[in-house]
Design an enzyme around this catalytic site. Structure first.
Site, PDB file in Angstrom:
ATOM      1  N   ASP A  72       0.862  -1.131   0.111  1.00 16.84           N
ATOM      2  CA  ASP A  72      -0.031  -0.003   0.053  1.00 16.84           C
ATOM      3  C   ASP A  72       0.870   1.246   0.012  1.00 16.84           C
ATOM      4  OD1 ASP A  72       0.876  -0.540   2.318  1.00 16.84           O
ATOM      5  OD2 ASP A  72      -1.200  -0.794   3.286  1.00 16.84           O
ATOM      6  N   ASP A 141      -7.732  -2.927  14.133  1.00 12.80           N
ATOM      7  CA  ASP A 141      -9.329  -3.418  13.847  1.00 12.80           C
ATOM      8  C   ASP A 141      -9.174  -4.744  12.993  1.00 12.80           C
ATOM      9  OD1 ASP A 141      -8.554  -2.365  11.388  1.00 12.80           O
ATOM     10  OD2 ASP A 141      -9.911  -0.656  11.511  1.00 12.80           O
ATOM     11  N   HIS A 143      -7.477  -4.743  10.030  1.00 12.58           N
ATOM     12  CA  HIS A 143      -7.167  -4.775   8.678  1.00 12.58           C
ATOM     13  C   HIS A 143      -6.004  -5.079   8.011  1.00 12.58           C
ATOM     14  CE1 HIS A 143      -5.728  -0.634   9.705  1.00 12.58           C
ATOM     15  NE2 HIS A 143      -4.586  -1.093   8.945  1.00 12.58           N
ATOM     16  N   GLU A 148      -9.744  -1.802   4.989  1.00  8.75           N
ATOM     17  CA  GLU A 148     -10.300  -1.370   6.426  1.00  8.75           C
ATOM     18  C   GLU A 148     -11.508  -2.372   6.597  1.00  8.75           C
ATOM     19  OE1 GLU A 148      -8.922   0.362   8.159  1.00  8.75           O
ATOM     20  OE2 GLU A 148      -8.442   2.334   7.390  1.00  8.75           O
TER      21      GLU A 148
HETATM   22  C1  GLP Z   1      -1.157   0.272   8.403  1.00  8.21           C
HETATM   23  C2  GLP Z   1      -0.639  -0.466   7.237  1.00  8.21           C
HETATM   24  C3  GLP Z   1      -0.716  -1.732   7.449  1.00  8.21           C
HETATM   25  C4  GLP Z   1      -0.114  -2.230   8.769  1.00  8.21           C
HETATM   26  C5  GLP Z   1      -0.800  -1.594   9.992  1.00  8.21           C
HETATM   27  C6  GLP Z   1       0.023  -1.876  11.172  1.00  8.21           C
HETATM   28  O1  GLP Z   1      -2.489   0.418   8.396  1.00  8.21           O
HETATM   29  N1  GLP Z   1      -1.194   0.023   6.294  1.00  8.21           N
HETATM   30  O2  GLP Z   1      -0.222  -2.486   6.510  1.00  8.21           O
HETATM   31  O3  GLP Z   1      -0.148  -3.622   8.944  1.00  8.21           O
HETATM   32  O4  GLP Z   1      -0.698  -0.212   9.658  1.00  8.21           O
HETATM   33  O5  GLP Z   1       0.874  -1.065  11.589  1.00  8.21           O
HETATM   34  P1  GLP Z   1       1.918  -1.223  12.660  1.00  8.21           P
HETATM   35  O6  GLP Z   1       2.728  -2.429  12.433  1.00  8.21           O
HETATM   36  O7  GLP Z   1       2.834   0.130  12.783  1.00  8.21           O
HETATM   37  O8  GLP Z   1       1.250  -1.526  13.806  1.00  8.21           O
END
Ligand code: GLP
Length: 264
Positions: A72, A141, A143, A148
């Site tokens: 992403d 959540d 995702h 989402e």
């Molecule tokens: C964002 C990214 C996800 C990632 C999530 C969790 O939403 N798009 O790919 O898994 O954050 O991030 P973190 O690893 O900082 O908790």
């Protein structure tokens, strides 16, 4: 689904890095075809990337024949912004390994024609031969990538609007200012991730406990998009004692017993 439970994120990250390296090496020993990997950002994969970097420097694995696609990118954030996923990936992985620049793919959140960008991304993945392994994290959540809650489990690469929750969680990367977090992102879809031969998801810390409970024990539902992994033939969640903390005691014991039996 397999669930690998380690004491903490350091041990889980080591497991993941060694597993990925083993898959790359195993394919390289058998064929000249490139290894196609999906990669993620966020704080979660940083330790895994650090170990992969160490392994590349030590000659234990090489990314010379690896093609990567990131999952992403924010829409409208300049590529050179320190919190763009382009910057993140170079900082924490690409600048330190031997992957060829032309093999690195990250969605262009500044593309003039966003729909064409997303369609071209899906085509490039197919042209590369499809994913061998997709490495992902998970949002609080549930995702996966930026899919989402209530994203279709059949979704493909597209533009999405981020939820208030996700923007609040990610504000920590933008001086704590929710208003600085982009409102939209480009993301691969749930079905794009699940098209991979193998999917490995990292989840560490108690903030991920609800997401893992929903994804592992809940029904497969667009409410928790990681739950789509239940329908995948080779899905693995790598977690720690905190993030697995909300599943039933019996589920926990089951996953531990399976791993012990397989390693016996
Ligand atoms: C964002 C990214 C996800 C990632 C999530 C969790 O939403 N798009 O790919 O898994 O954050 O991030 P973190 O690893 O900082 O908790």
């Amino acid at each position: 689904m397999k669930v690998i439970i380690r004491k903490n994120s350091a041990e889980g990250s080591l497991w993941a890095a060694h597993y990925i390296a083993a898959r790359i090496n195993e394919k390289a020993a058998r064929t000249n075809e490139p290894f196609v990997i999906g990669l993620c950002t966020g704080s979660t994969p940083i330790e895994t990337y650090a170990e992969l970097i160490r392994m590349v420097k030590a000659g234990e694995v090489s990314f010379r024949n690896v093609i990567s696609f990131n999952m992403d990118e924010y829409v409208g954030l300049p590529v050179e912004h320190p919190e763009s996923y382009h910057s993140f990936m170079h900082r924490y992985l690409f600048d330190h390994i031997d992957e060829k620049p032309e093999n690195i793919h990250i969605l262009d959140g500044n593309a003039k024609d966003i729909e064409a960008e997303c369609a071209a991304y899906e085509k490039a993945i197919v042209d590369a031969g499809g994913f061998d392994l997709f490495l992902g994290g998970v949002g609080e959540d549930g995702h996966i990538a930026f899919n989402e809650p209530f994203s279709s489990l059949e979704s493909r690469t597209r533009v999405v609007t981020l939820t208030q929750d996700t923007r609040e969680v990610n504000a920590r990367f933008f001086d704590g200012d929710f208003n600085k977090v982009p409102k939209q992102a480009l993301t691969v879809g749930v079905a794009t991730v699940l098209s991979s031969k193998e999917v490995v998801i990292l989840a560490f810390g108690s903030k991920k406990a609800r997401a893992l409970k929903d994804a592992i024990e809940g029904p497969m539902s667009h409410y928790c998009t990681l739950s789509g992994l239940q329908a995948h033939p080779a899905g693995t969640i790598v977690c720690d004692e905190s993030s697995i903390g909300e599943v039933k005691v019996n589920s926990y014991r089951y996953f531990k017993a399976v791993e012990e039996a397989e390693n016996a």
